[in-house]
Design an enzyme around this catalytic site. Sequence first.
Site, PDB file in Angstrom:
ATOM      1  CB  THR A 514      -1.003  -0.086   1.166  1.00  0.00           C
ATOM      2  OG1 THR A 514      -1.725  -1.304   1.022  1.00  0.00           O
ATOM      3  CG2 THR A 514      -2.014   1.039   1.173  1.00  0.00           C
ATOM      4  CG  HIS A 515       4.634   1.026   0.771  1.00  0.00           C
ATOM      5  ND1 HIS A 515       5.738   0.240   0.976  1.00  0.00           N
ATOM      6  CD2 HIS A 515       3.878   0.888   1.884  1.00  0.00           C
ATOM      7  CE1 HIS A 515       5.646  -0.338   2.166  1.00  0.00           C
ATOM      8  NE2 HIS A 515       4.525   0.036   2.737  1.00  0.00           N
ATOM      9  CG  ASN A 516      -0.693   3.247  -3.639  1.00  0.00           C
ATOM     10  OD1 ASN A 516      -0.898   2.650  -2.583  1.00  0.00           O
ATOM     11  ND2 ASN A 516      -1.013   2.744  -4.804  1.00  0.00           N
TER      12      ASN A 516
END
Lengths: 588, 244
Positions: A514-516
């Site tokens: 979830t590292h956008n």
Amino acid sequence: MAQLLPHKDVVIMGLGWTGAILAQELTESGLDVVAIERGPWRDTATDFNIGYMPDELRFAIRKELFLQPAQEAMTMRNSVAQTAMPMRDYSSFLPGSGVGGAGVHWNGFNWRFFPNEFQAKTHLTKRYGAKRLNELQLEDWGITYDELEQSYDKFEYVCGTSGKAGNLKGQIIDGGNPFEGPRSREYPLPPLKMPYSSTLFADAAKGLGLHPFPLPASNMSKPYVNSLGVALGECTYCGYCERFGCANYSKAAPQTTILPVLMKKSNFEVRTECEVLKINLRPDGKTAKSVTYIDTAGREYEQPGDIILLCGYGLMNVRMMLLSGIGHAYDPNTGKGTVGRNYCYQTQGSAARLFYEGKHFNPFVASGALSSGLDDFNSDVFDHSALDFVGGANISCGTSNGRPIGNRPTPPGTARWGAQWKKATAETYQNATAIGGQGSSYPTRGNYLDLDPTYKDRHGRSLLRITFDFPDNDLRMSRYISDQLAKIGKAMNPKQMVVSHATKGWNSVPYQTTHNTGGASMGAKPDTSAVNKYLQSWDVSNVFVLGASAFQQNEGRNPTGTVGALAYWAAEAIRDQYLKKPGPLVQA
Amino acid sequence: MPWGVQPSRRRFLASASALPILAFAGGAMARSISGTLPWQAFAGEPPKPVNPLGWFFFTPDEVATVEAIVDRLIPADSLSVGGKAAGCAVFIDRQLAGAFGKSSKLYMKGPFANGLPTQGYQGTLTPEGRYRDGLRALNDHVRTGHAKSFAQLAPHDQDAMLAGLESGQLDLKLAQGLSTRAFFELVLQNTMEGFFADPLYGGNKGMVGWKLVGFPGARYDYRDHIEKHNVPYPKGPISIYGES
């Protein structure tokens, strides 16, 4: 017609990490602050209840604490040649929702970025020449690590981070990460106790002349009282971190660090289950006057404020800017416009899965950020002169959970069901571990965010459209990293090892990370950044845009530490500069 | 709370400490909170164990088919009971009868079109519809070739049929956007969920899935074992409702 509400000094969209930090800091200055949060109120005792939090199906598989696509979805495609389709369920990444935001469900890795990454373009051009960066659209961030050091420190001491410094004011310390930027003091807590897999990894890495260290974890290795006077408990290694709230008060989250102080203030208010629809600009377009939001009964309100803070998840911040006309939308054809520019992800494909016989790894004895790792092949720590890429990865091995719906490895070639599957599953559960490479994601001209032309949300607003694929540079990096971690894996002497690397064609279905990042990037120049070095919109000067949307690129690290540091940095700028003289803090 | 079985209890709790200072905030759920850290005893949402009796979603025909499938995906042998005895069919039935079956959390707006593999499922059917369509098509297919239902086939033939679904060699010609392989993946995923989820959801009876691999379940405190490297964990599993 929206009902007009009484004026507030500060209006915040979203009460996660950045919203809580900004609200805490600005209420200290006496400002009247309201946060508008579309998810529910959540607290540890009620919502992360120890009696039923260890429920893999409910929280990890059905994802109860996350944003649901029915509320807000996004569309995706790998290139402009494709037609984007909605991600009907979130699965490659999982945005948070509700009070605490993604700070509730993270694992707890609390990193600082490398000093050189804040000047990526200048640094890499100088070292390797402009030609090496041809495929990429790297920029400097307009800020230095040294400027940000005290903000990192603040966030780590609010969070109660467990770790070992490797560089104290320039002095390299044994047992820590020798490649990190200098820190002004030691971590607030000693490292977590390492599991078997991590010690095997660290021994093998040391034998190869590498520099393993316990990864910085905002999971408490000991009871801790943070810098706001809030007490956290010792981590029990329960193995229910990521996708869960912590029932033990041992993982840093807004609930366990800031909200107990913030919520008691009379000059702070949160309105939950209220969704921001739009930021309303004044006729000249240079300042915002109010926020329009809708409650769960479908009633609309207009909340005026002097300062508007976008504190949603990075992707939501970008969408809100596009929906509200804050800044200019990025166009990949012309390269003009900055909102949506330099969207990056994380290159997660490098891994070695190790299989043994007769071991007891006890994967369920685990904590979110419980890992040993090394940075010998991360960022620009190593010389890329003879290589064909820039960037790198943190390489690590640890146990974050042994929850069996999602985590039941079998050796390659095993059937996925039937008697053979069952036998292999029973034999392998205690006999497997893995080394992972968390790789950098560098920007290209064609990876970007904009509004989807077709798909709408339940309020009729356009969904965010993600156009992304892994750049060739990052794929070459991933292959190199896989070669390196395979050497470590071999030294760990498994019976069998399977090595993989990232491949072209980002797939939105399997969970990756979830590292956008990016889309409202910070910088020194308004033609290549959407916000200035204080996270203030270049175009609408009373709007600040917090979160990982401010990154120009994502390095081989988890982003939360830098998100927290930038929040303290922006709060200080608002308090010490903006309040004295409202207006642009940097002249364009 | 099993999905969607009951509305959020918290919504109805007028927390004494949460000040309804907005006169207009009379909505069912929207709240304003200021000057306090709201908390109320017994305000949690504990999960409700499923009713173990009867069927809430599947028809009798579908029950027979699903029980046969889960018993081949997870066959009974010397290691453990099979998927049927472990309650996997009951688990899937209760999941489909709840919010999961109705996809109430998914984005289900059109236009619908077949996307690329990287874009995930793009059909109009919710999971309950996918099961209805897939199970019907599977039995239609079996009856055409064998004059029997899937459940009546010999285990060896059932395995061959499932392998055909898994590889896509057997095309059931399902609804828009639903490939035969995707249908198989859904059933396999839900079966494994049933075998390894907490027993309160109807599967993993007697914690058989957890015992198979040695997962201690809901223990939640391993401080006494973190430094015992490569040493078997001495305790058996425990479930959320205290089964041990």
